[in-house]
Design a protein around this motif. Structure first.
Motif, PDB file in Angstrom:
ATOM      1  N   ALA A 156       0.852  -1.195   0.000  1.00  0.00           N
ATOM      2  CA  ALA A 156       0.000   0.000   0.000  1.00  0.00           C
ATOM      3  C   ALA A 156       0.879   1.234   0.000  1.00  0.00           C
ATOM      4  CB  ALA A 156      -0.874  -0.013   1.246  1.00  0.00           C
ATOM      5  N   THR A 157       0.738   2.067  -1.012  1.00  0.00           N
ATOM      6  CA  THR A 157       1.547   3.285  -1.053  1.00  0.00           C
ATOM      7  C   THR A 157       0.681   4.484  -1.441  1.00  0.00           C
ATOM      8  OG1 THR A 157       2.169   3.161  -3.392  1.00  0.00           O
ATOM      9  CG2 THR A 157       3.562   1.965  -1.864  1.00  0.00           C
ATOM     10  N   ALA A 158       1.225   5.675  -1.205  1.00  0.00           N
ATOM     11  CA  ALA A 158       0.541   6.909  -1.612  1.00  0.00           C
ATOM     12  C   ALA A 158       1.606   7.952  -1.888  1.00  0.00           C
ATOM     13  CB  ALA A 158      -0.390   7.380  -0.502  1.00  0.00           C
ATOM     14  N   THR A 159       1.201   9.011  -2.592  1.00  0.00           N
ATOM     15  CA  THR A 159       2.190  10.044  -2.916  1.00  0.00           C
ATOM     16  C   THR A 159       2.610  10.806  -1.657  1.00  0.00           C
ATOM     17  OG1 THR A 159       1.211  10.237  -5.094  1.00  0.00           O
ATOM     18  CG2 THR A 159       2.624  12.053  -4.399  1.00  0.00           C
ATOM     19  N   ALA A 163      -1.515  10.592   3.268  1.00  0.00           N
ATOM     20  CA  ALA A 163      -2.434   9.621   2.637  1.00  0.00           C
ATOM     21  C   ALA A 163      -1.929   8.203   2.880  1.00  0.00           C
ATOM     22  CB  ALA A 163      -2.552   9.898   1.137  1.00  0.00           C
ATOM     23  N   ALA A 164      -0.594   8.024   2.892  1.00  0.00           N
ATOM     24  CA  ALA A 164      -0.036   6.691   3.153  1.00  0.00           C
ATOM     25  C   ALA A 164      -0.401   6.240   4.568  1.00  0.00           C
ATOM     26  CB  ALA A 164       1.479   6.716   2.989  1.00  0.00           C
ATOM     27  N   PRO A 168      -3.546   0.726   5.869  1.00  0.00           N
ATOM     28  CA  PRO A 168      -2.791  -0.184   6.741  1.00  0.00           C
ATOM     29  C   PRO A 168      -1.495  -0.610   6.065  1.00  0.00           C
ATOM     30  CG  PRO A 168      -5.069  -0.943   6.402  1.00  0.00           C
ATOM     31  CD  PRO A 168      -4.865   0.207   5.484  1.00  0.00           C
ATOM     32  N   GLY A 169      -0.379  -0.446   6.775  1.00  0.00           N
ATOM     33  CA  GLY A 169       0.935  -0.777   6.211  1.00  0.00           C
ATOM     34  C   GLY A 169       1.361   0.212   5.130  1.00  0.00           C
ATOM     35  N   GLY A 170       0.709   1.372   5.087  1.00  0.00           N
ATOM     36  CA  GLY A 170       0.984   2.338   4.010  1.00  0.00           C
ATOM     37  C   GLY A 170       2.348   3.000   4.145  1.00  0.00           C
ATOM     38  N   ARG A 171       3.004   3.227   3.012  1.00  0.00           N
ATOM     39  CA  ARG A 171       4.294   3.939   2.968  1.00  0.00           C
ATOM     40  C   ARG A 171       4.223   4.903   1.796  1.00  0.00           C
ATOM     41  NH1 ARG A 171       8.752   0.782   4.726  1.00  0.00           N
ATOM     42  NH2 ARG A 171      10.014   2.388   3.750  1.00  0.00           N
ATOM     43  N   THR A 172       5.044   5.947   1.807  1.00  0.00           N
ATOM     44  CA  THR A 172       5.043   6.787   0.604  1.00  0.00           C
ATOM     45  C   THR A 172       5.646   5.963  -0.540  1.00  0.00           C
ATOM     46  OG1 THR A 172       7.203   7.707   1.040  1.00  0.00           O
ATOM     47  CG2 THR A 172       5.337   8.946   1.911  1.00  0.00           C
ATOM     48  N   ALA A 173       5.141   6.185  -1.751  1.00  0.00           N
ATOM     49  CA  ALA A 173       5.649   5.437  -2.905  1.00  0.00           C
ATOM     50  C   ALA A 173       7.142   5.699  -3.062  1.00  0.00           C
ATOM     51  CB  ALA A 173       4.883   5.846  -4.158  1.00  0.00           C
ATOM     52  N   HIS A 174       7.559   6.939  -2.771  1.00  0.00           N
ATOM     53  CA  HIS A 174       8.979   7.281  -2.921  1.00  0.00           C
ATOM     54  C   HIS A 174       9.841   6.427  -2.004  1.00  0.00           C
ATOM     55  CE1 HIS A 174       9.099  10.721  -5.699  1.00  0.00           C
ATOM     56  NE2 HIS A 174       7.822  10.770  -5.385  1.00  0.00           N
ATOM     57  N   SER A 175       9.406   6.242  -0.734  1.00  0.00           N
ATOM     58  CA  SER A 175      10.265   5.461   0.162  1.00  0.00           C
ATOM     59  C   SER A 175      10.128   3.973  -0.127  1.00  0.00           C
ATOM     60  CB  SER A 175       9.996   5.795   1.625  1.00  0.00           C
ATOM     61  OG  SER A 175       8.775   5.232   2.036  1.00  0.00           O
ATOM     62  N   ARG A 176       8.935   3.502  -0.447  1.00  0.00           N
ATOM     63  CA  ARG A 176       8.753   2.067  -0.677  1.00  0.00           C
ATOM     64  C   ARG A 176       9.562   1.581  -1.898  1.00  0.00           C
ATOM     65  NH1 ARG A 176       8.578  -1.338   2.017  1.00  0.00           N
ATOM     66  NH2 ARG A 176       6.526  -1.653   2.896  1.00  0.00           N
ATOM     67  N   LEU A 206      -0.392  -7.458  -5.283  1.00  0.00           N
ATOM     68  CA  LEU A 206      -1.126  -6.224  -5.582  1.00  0.00           C
ATOM     69  C   LEU A 206      -0.292  -5.038  -5.116  1.00  0.00           C
ATOM     70  CD1 LEU A 206      -3.833  -4.579  -6.127  1.00  0.00           C
ATOM     71  CD2 LEU A 206      -4.418  -5.071  -3.743  1.00  0.00           C
ATOM     72  N   ILE A 207      -0.241  -3.992  -5.947  1.00  0.00           N
ATOM     73  CA  ILE A 207       0.424  -2.751  -5.535  1.00  0.00           C
ATOM     74  C   ILE A 207      -0.591  -1.619  -5.685  1.00  0.00           C
ATOM     75  CG2 ILE A 207       2.222  -1.080  -6.142  1.00  0.00           C
ATOM     76  CD1 ILE A 207       3.964  -3.438  -7.045  1.00  0.00           C
TER      77      ILE A 207
END
Ligand SMILES: Nc1ncnc2c1ncn2[C@@H]1O[C@H](COP(=O)(O)OP(=O)(O)OP(=O)(O)O)[C@@H](O)[C@H]1O
Length: 528
Positions: A156-159, A163-164, A168-176, A206-207
């Motif tokens: 699970a990522t977000a910009t 939002a990340a 649940p388990g969200g990270r920024t897309a940049h760091s992930r 799934l991404i």
């Protein structure tokens, strides 16, 4: 305390990390030491490993700080193995699993189409297009819960960090995906094929990438390249099921000092990938379900189709306008509506945490916050930043000027705070633990060197954290007379905030202060 120690090492660069460690090792070990089954060597190893975990999440390693005694056998678990373990240990909430039954018609359709591709190994890439409040996050949470409950990995990522933090388990897309922050066309992710991070990404069924319209197309193209490379496949996103989502009506990628054309060109919609994404639309506004007229008005603002006058100005419904006589009266009235407890001290102050005044520019934000912190009950504590030029020869010449500068992403030189006042964090200190750029907190206590605060919203609501001063630099592309850094608590008051900062926030009550017109209909849409 271990997290605090790690962030101090990274952001405050103490002269002698080893001395600091030796001074506080026993306090940082207290909880492990209470466990009688552990030898003192195991306690030390556990403490060091945890500190290393925090350091690695900030891109550093314990080996840079000379903390491990010579001859001490310290077997670090590879950080990426730790990340994989963290992914596998994500708790799947009953609420998210049950939400699959609650999906509305369009959400259900999207859920079924995406699930079918995930489990049939016929990959596809989707774009979930939905105006704010149509239940994109609700859908992502249902998908993540479903895939994870079947024992598969779902990333699970977000910009943005904020939002990340609500996934649940969200990270920024940049760091992930280790996408460079200063992304440019053709840039690549810094993940090498042999690492366990690469193995984890390859294994993911799934991404999800929320707020994709806010990311530069180059960042999303870098993920496409990474997945093709890791999967040894020429298929789009390496043949993975990828769900991008967001709302193009909200604010778009920031191209500093860029023209409108440059900003539009940086958008995902102008990437060759865009036409290959299967678009799934959500239309029912679940947030404003009880007010269909306002929902329609909001959509017209977002789509830019609301009628305007000859000066290109839209008329807001009179029901949401506060009438006023002059500018001073306007802001007073707005404050009294958004923060009524300020007039009546017997009223509960704490409801201020889910309220905010939104406005267009940082200087208006500062004006309102200054007024409100003075009215807020309690004793003021003042924290002055230490500003220094990167070249120490310039320090004496520029010091007074530096203190007056107010770059957009830095805390002010003079921070005036009170217990119970709402603040917003300005850096991603620990997104996995809910401390992101944009997290709102309520101050619990103010000490000389540490501020204790409680996270105000989201999955980590109620968690107490310690914040200390760190060194921050203004964005490299903002023009200042001399390069400098500011050592200050990475926070601002947030009785008021800019509309851009509010994107992705969940607020119960909002007053909008439009001293000047908004920059774009997207900005008005986010605020409304
Ligand atoms: N099918 C549903 N049943 C019940 N509640 C729902 C459903 N879908 C969404 N909601 C609720 O509606 C509100 C808005 O949903 P959500 O936050 O997922 O929207 P969003 O599209 O992600 O919004 P934004 O773009 O503003 O972040 C939330 O309170 C969510 O719990």
């Amino acid at each position: 305390m271990r997290r605090l120690f790690a962030t101090l090492l990274v952001y405050s660069c103490p002269n002698d990390p080893k001395a600091l460690w030796q001074n506080f090792e026993s306090s940082m070990s207290e909880d492990f030491a209470k466990c009688s089954a552990m030898t003192s060597t195991q306690v030390k190893r556990n403490v060091l490993q945890q500190i290393d975990g925090f350091l690695q999440s900030m891109g550093k390693s314990i080996h840079s700080y000379n903390l491990i005694p010579i001859g001490f056998s310290y077997e670090n678990i590879d950080n990426e193995t730790r990340e994989l373990r963290a992914e596998r240990n994500i708790v799947i909430s009953e609420i998210d699993l049950n939400s699959i039954q609650l999906l509305n018609e369009k959400q259900k359709k999207a859920f079924v189409v995406i699930s079918e591709r995930i489990y049939s190994d016929r990959p596809d890439v989707f774009f979930i297009d939905g105006p704010g409040g149509t239940g994109k996050t609700f859908l992502y949470r249902a998908l993540l819960a479903d895939v994870r409950s079947k024992g598969y990995l779902a990333l699970a990522t977000a910009t943005s960090g904020i939002a990340a933090s609500i996934l649940p388990g969200g990270r920024t897309a940049h760091s992930r995906f280790k996408i460079p922050i200063d992304i440019f066309d053709g840039a690549t992710c810094r993940v090498s094929k042999q690492t366990s991070l690469a193995a984890m990404i390859k294994e993911a069924k799934l991404i999800i990438w929320d707020e994709a319209p806010m990311a530069k197309k180059a960042a999303i193209e870098a993920l496409d390249d990474l997945l093709r490379d890791l999967m040894n496949s020429e298929e789009i996103f390496g043949g993975k099921v990828v769900v991008l989502g967001g709302d193009f009506r909200q604010t778009l990628p920031v191209v500093r000092k860029g023209t409108k054309a440059e900003m539009i060109n940086a958008c995902l919609i102008n990437s060759p990938l865009w036409h290959k994404l299967e678009k799934l639309q959500l239309i029912e506004n679940m947030r404003a379900k009880l007010d269909p007229l306002f929902t329609q008005f909001l959509l017209r603002i977002g789509d830019g189709t609301q009628e305007t006058n000859e000066n290109d100005i839209v008329k807001l419904p009179s029901s949401i306008i506060v009438n006023y006589n002059n500018e001073t009266d306007a802001i007073e009235k707005l404050i009294n509506i958004v923060y009524p407890e300020f007039k009546d001290p017997s009223n509960k102050l704490y409801c201020s945490q889910n309220r905010a005044i939104l406005t267009t520019k940082n200087n208006f934000v500062d004006e309102i916050n200054d007024q409100l912190i003075k009215k807020f009950p309690g004793d003021l504590t003042e924290y002055l930043s230490y500003d220094e030029t990167l070249n120490e020869n310039h320090q004496s010449e520029y010091i007074d000027l530096l203190n007056t500068l107010t770059p957009s992403n830095l805390p002010p030189h003079r921070l005036l705070l009170k217990s119970n006042a709402p603040i917003i964090l300005l850096r991603n200190l620990d997104p996995a633990e809910g401390l992101c750029n944009g997290t709102r907190l309520i101050i619990k206590s103010l000490s000389k060197n540490v501020i204790c605060a409680k996270i105000a919203v989201g999955d980590f609501c109620g968690k107490e954290v310690f914040i200390h001063r760190i060194s921050l630099q203004p964005p490299s592309d903002e023009q200042y007379p001399v390069p400098y850094k500011r050592t200050q608590f990475p926070i601002r008051l947030c009785f008021a905030m800019t509309i851009n900062k509010a994107q992705g926030q969940t607020l119960d009550f909002v007053g909008i202060y439009l001293k000047e017109p908004v920059f774009s209909h997207g900005q008005l849409y986010v605020a409304l």
